[in-house]
Design a protein around this motif. Structure first.
Motif, short mmCIF file in Angstrom:
data_model
loop_
_atom_site.label_atom_id
_atom_site.label_comp_id
_atom_site.label_asym_id
_atom_site.label_seq_id
_atom_site.Cartn_x
_atom_site.Cartn_y
_atom_site.Cartn_z
N GLY A 12 -1.86 85.73 110.76
CA GLY A 12 -0.40 85.81 110.70
C GLY A 12 0.01 86.02 109.25
N THR A 13 1.27 85.92 109.00
CA THR A 13 1.79 86.13 107.64
C THR A 13 1.20 85.15 106.64
OG1 THR A 13 3.84 87.01 108.54
CG2 THR A 13 3.89 86.27 106.25
N TRP A 14 1.18 83.86 106.99
CA TRP A 14 0.62 82.87 106.07
C TRP A 14 -0.86 83.08 105.83
CZ3 TRP A 14 2.79 79.79 102.70
CH2 TRP A 14 4.14 79.49 102.84
N THR A 15 -1.58 83.45 106.87
CA THR A 15 -3.01 83.70 106.72
C THR A 15 -3.25 84.86 105.77
OG1 THR A 15 -3.43 82.89 108.93
CG2 THR A 15 -5.14 84.24 107.94
N ARG A 17 -1.20 86.25 103.51
CA ARG A 17 -0.65 86.13 102.15
C ARG A 17 -1.15 84.92 101.37
NH1 ARG A 17 5.63 87.98 102.83
NH2 ARG A 17 5.16 90.05 103.61
N MET A 18 -1.53 83.86 102.07
CA MET A 18 -1.91 82.64 101.37
C MET A 18 -3.36 82.20 101.62
SD MET A 18 0.77 81.75 99.64
CE MET A 18 0.47 80.06 99.21
N HIS A 19 -3.70 81.98 102.89
CA HIS A 19 -4.99 81.37 103.19
C HIS A 19 -6.17 82.28 102.86
CE1 HIS A 19 -2.28 79.17 106.14
NE2 HIS A 19 -2.58 78.30 105.19
#
Length: 68
Positions: A12-15, A17-19
């Motif tokens: 997803g977006t968090w995965t 962009r961040m994780h």
């Protein structure tokens, strides 16, 4: 210290962009694979396989023959 091998199940977006960037860049972790219907672009960006099933993701994370 041996880095922890990590596989991401779901993108997803968090995965994206961040994780994934954090896990791929950290000296304590190695991103070994991504499992999701939308995993191809994220996996390619980090040089890891995109896998269709969780069993394949687990294999990518634990197979010593694969690069760290």
């Amino acid at each position: 210290m041996t880095p922890v091998r990590v596989g991401l199940g779901g993108v997803g977006t968090w995965t994206a962009r961040m994780h994934a960037p954090m896990l791929a860049a950290g000296p304590e972790t190695v991103l070994r694979g991504v499992r999701s219907r939308r995993a191809d672009a994220l996996a390619a960006a980090h040089g890891v396989p995109a896998t269709p099933a969780f069993a394949d993701l687990a294999r990518a994370a634990t197979d010593p023959a694969l690069r760290d």
